[in-house]
Structures are given as C-alpha cells and as structure tokens.
Design a protein around this motif. Sequence first.
Motif, PDB file in Angstrom:
ATOM      1  N   LEU A  80      37.769  14.503 -42.774  1.00  0.00           N
ATOM      2  CA  LEU A  80      37.703  14.711 -41.328  1.00  0.00           C
ATOM      3  C   LEU A  80      38.886  15.545 -40.838  1.00  0.00           C
ATOM      4  O   LEU A  80      38.720  16.471 -40.029  1.00  0.00           O
ATOM      5  CB  LEU A  80      37.685  13.354 -40.613  1.00  0.00           C
ATOM      6  CG  LEU A  80      37.461  13.381 -39.102  1.00  0.00           C
ATOM      7  CD1 LEU A  80      36.084  13.932 -38.777  1.00  0.00           C
ATOM      8  CD2 LEU A  80      37.640  11.992 -38.520  1.00  0.00           C
ATOM      9  N   ALA A  81      40.075  15.244 -41.335  1.00  0.00           N
ATOM     10  CA  ALA A  81      41.266  15.992 -40.915  1.00  0.00           C
ATOM     11  C   ALA A  81      41.165  17.459 -41.312  1.00  0.00           C
ATOM     12  O   ALA A  81      41.501  18.356 -40.527  1.00  0.00           O
ATOM     13  CB  ALA A  81      42.517  15.361 -41.510  1.00  0.00           C
ATOM     14  N   ALA A  82      40.688  17.718 -42.527  1.00  0.00           N
ATOM     15  CA  ALA A  82      40.560  19.097 -42.993  1.00  0.00           C
ATOM     16  C   ALA A  82      39.549  19.869 -42.154  1.00  0.00           C
ATOM     17  O   ALA A  82      39.768  21.028 -41.792  1.00  0.00           O
ATOM     18  CB  ALA A  82      40.149  19.104 -44.464  1.00  0.00           C
ATOM     19  N   ALA A  83      38.432  19.224 -41.833  1.00  0.00           N
ATOM     20  CA  ALA A  83      37.391  19.901 -41.054  1.00  0.00           C
ATOM     21  C   ALA A  83      37.821  20.121 -39.614  1.00  0.00           C
ATOM     22  O   ALA A  83      37.600  21.195 -39.042  1.00  0.00           O
ATOM     23  CB  ALA A  83      36.102  19.083 -41.111  1.00  0.00           C
TER      24      ALA A  83
ATOM     25  N   ALA B 197      40.758  20.431 -38.430  1.00  0.00           N
ATOM     26  CA  ALA B 197      41.835  21.407 -38.285  1.00  0.00           C
ATOM     27  C   ALA B 197      41.259  22.777 -37.953  1.00  0.00           C
ATOM     28  O   ALA B 197      41.925  23.622 -37.348  1.00  0.00           O
ATOM     29  CB  ALA B 197      42.646  21.473 -39.575  1.00  0.00           C
ATOM     30  N   VAL B 198      40.006  23.000 -38.341  1.00  0.00           N
ATOM     31  CA  VAL B 198      39.322  24.275 -38.082  1.00  0.00           C
ATOM     32  C   VAL B 198      38.390  24.163 -36.885  1.00  0.00           C
ATOM     33  O   VAL B 198      38.323  25.051 -36.041  1.00  0.00           O
ATOM     34  CB  VAL B 198      38.512  24.693 -39.330  1.00  0.00           C
ATOM     35  CG1 VAL B 198      37.668  25.929 -39.036  1.00  0.00           C
ATOM     36  CG2 VAL B 198      39.441  24.948 -40.503  1.00  0.00           C
ATOM     37  N   ARG B 199      37.663  23.039 -36.808  1.00  0.00           N
ATOM     38  CA  ARG B 199      36.668  22.842 -35.741  1.00  0.00           C
ATOM     39  C   ARG B 199      36.825  21.423 -35.195  1.00  0.00           C
ATOM     40  O   ARG B 199      36.282  20.474 -35.755  1.00  0.00           O
ATOM     41  CB  ARG B 199      35.264  23.063 -36.289  1.00  0.00           C
ATOM     42  CG  ARG B 199      34.207  23.174 -35.205  1.00  0.00           C
ATOM     43  CD  ARG B 199      32.868  23.569 -35.769  1.00  0.00           C
ATOM     44  NE  ARG B 199      31.921  23.789 -34.686  1.00  0.00           N
ATOM     45  CZ  ARG B 199      30.620  23.987 -34.863  1.00  0.00           C
ATOM     46  NH1 ARG B 199      30.123  24.003 -36.090  1.00  0.00           N
ATOM     47  NH2 ARG B 199      29.833  24.171 -33.837  1.00  0.00           N
ATOM     48  N   PRO B 200      37.544  21.263 -34.110  1.00  0.00           N
ATOM     49  CA  PRO B 200      37.898  19.917 -33.630  1.00  0.00           C
ATOM     50  C   PRO B 200      36.730  18.982 -33.355  1.00  0.00           C
ATOM     51  O   PRO B 200      36.839  17.781 -33.550  1.00  0.00           O
ATOM     52  CB  PRO B 200      38.683  20.214 -32.339  1.00  0.00           C
ATOM     53  CG  PRO B 200      39.287  21.554 -32.587  1.00  0.00           C
ATOM     54  CD  PRO B 200      38.250  22.318 -33.348  1.00  0.00           C
ATOM     55  N   GLY B 201      35.588  19.507 -32.947  1.00  0.00           N
ATOM     56  CA  GLY B 201      34.479  18.626 -32.588  1.00  0.00           C
ATOM     57  C   GLY B 201      33.553  18.256 -33.721  1.00  0.00           C
ATOM     58  O   GLY B 201      32.581  17.513 -33.517  1.00  0.00           O
TER      59      GLY B 201
END
Length: 278
Positions: free
Chosen positions: A115-118, A120-124
């Motif tokens: 979740l953190a990795a994703a 970091a690029v797309r907050p929602g």
Amino acid sequence: MSFILPDAELDRFLGEDAPYGDLTSRAAGLASQPGRMRFTARGAMVVCCAEEAARLIERSGGRLESVVPSGTVCAAGAQILEASGPAAALLVSWKVAQTLVENASGIASAAAAILAAARAVRPGIVVACTRKTLPGTRAIAVKAVLAGGATPHRLGLSDSVLLFAEHRAFFPDDPFAGPIARLKAACPEQRVVVEVTSLVDALAAAAVGADVIQLEKFSPEQVAEVVRQIGGRCVIAAAGGVTADNAAAYAEAGADVLVTSSPYWAKPRDVAVILGPA
C-alpha cells in the motif's frame, strides 16, 4: 476498531497445542509459581492479533497488563504486550500466542508495504487481498490485511460477483454480454467484476457493462494501454503477481485497485518473548 477472533476459535488453538494441559509445567510443579511474560518486536512491523494473543493468555489463566492494538506500527524493541500470572498459565499460552502474532504481523506488514509503495505514486489507490488464504486461516488473514491498511478483495464466493473465464466457458456463443446481463439482473446491488487475460477481452467486457475489469497477469505497460482505451468507463484492477516491488509501477500505469495474494506468503515477523518469575 478491528474485529476480534471469537473465543471458540482461540480455544481451538489452545486445544490443538495442549489438549490435556502442559505436561512439562505440571510435572515441574509450576502451577502456582508467579510469572511474568513480555512480547517485544525484534524488528519494525505492523502488529496484528496482539489482542487475540492477550486473550489466549487470559483464557489460560494469565492476567493482561498491557497490549497494543492491531494496526500499530512498532519499531524494533517496542513492547507489544505484557502479562502476569501463574507460570503454568503463561507457559501453556506462550508459543500459540507468539506464533499467532508473528504470522499475522507478517501479513499485515506485507500488505502495508504494498500500500505504501502504491500510494507514494497514486494516493487514492486501493490494495485488495484475495481469498487465496490457507484454508482455516481466513479470519486471521482478513484481520491482518485490514491491520495493514488494505481491504479484502472477496471474503468468499458468497459475497461478491466475479466472472472468470471458467464461467464464460459455459457461454461459448456469447461469453460476455450474456452472462454479464444475467448477473446484473440477478444481483442488481452487486458490481459485476470480470477477469480477463487480454486487451481484446478487456474491451469486450467493458463494452457490455462490466463494472470492474480485473486484468490477470498484465504487465504495467499492458495495464496502461487498457486504461488508455477504456478511460473512466469502469474500474481497472491489476491482479496477479502484484508485490511491494512493482506496486508503484502498476499505480503509475493507472490501475484503480491492486489485487494481490502475496501478503499471505510473507515471512512472519519476529517477536521476542521474555518469560520468567515475577
């Protein structure tokens, strides 16, 4: 607050490990010796099932002194729980409680990392974990996924609609429009999710009203092409092989949801236990 596993389930865990009590503790005469037990994190982790560990200790005759809730981010050396009581009570619950926290925290920590990795690029973006759990462990797995900030993809076959190629094989003349129409008519309150393995099938499903297109084992580049062609007509979920290492790439490709089973096979987090006389 996260849900708590029922006492009946915890009693089953204890009964599996000590169906007739702890022979060693009983033979050593430790039934009434006062003791104290402390769980600490050996490394950074998202803790899960510490409440259940505490309840295992209490149901064995121990007394809870403190416990951190599931979802707590602990640094190395942080205390997870502390209990006191008869040594035999602490000893009989020790390993079951420790193993439960270690395994559940491994799942929670892995889900949190994806979740953190994703985000970091797309907050929602949403990370959703599948029902591909070891049979008999789903309640623990679901609790761990939630503790890590992810969500269940499906709790089981009874709660959601997901049309696989294996279903569509029974509609050879009309593999998308026919079954999708039937599902929408029979389950008007459910969103229809359709799993596909090609761009052609993704476009076909979107054209006849699929609410969610689940892209099975698409590369990030292929996901980006589906997003480009379908636009905002339906939710795009990337599934199959999603991990913390590639989550950012899938998020950047435009996926709305990342569907993964990988947290279930994560390495357990290491919990140190100090157990001795009070």
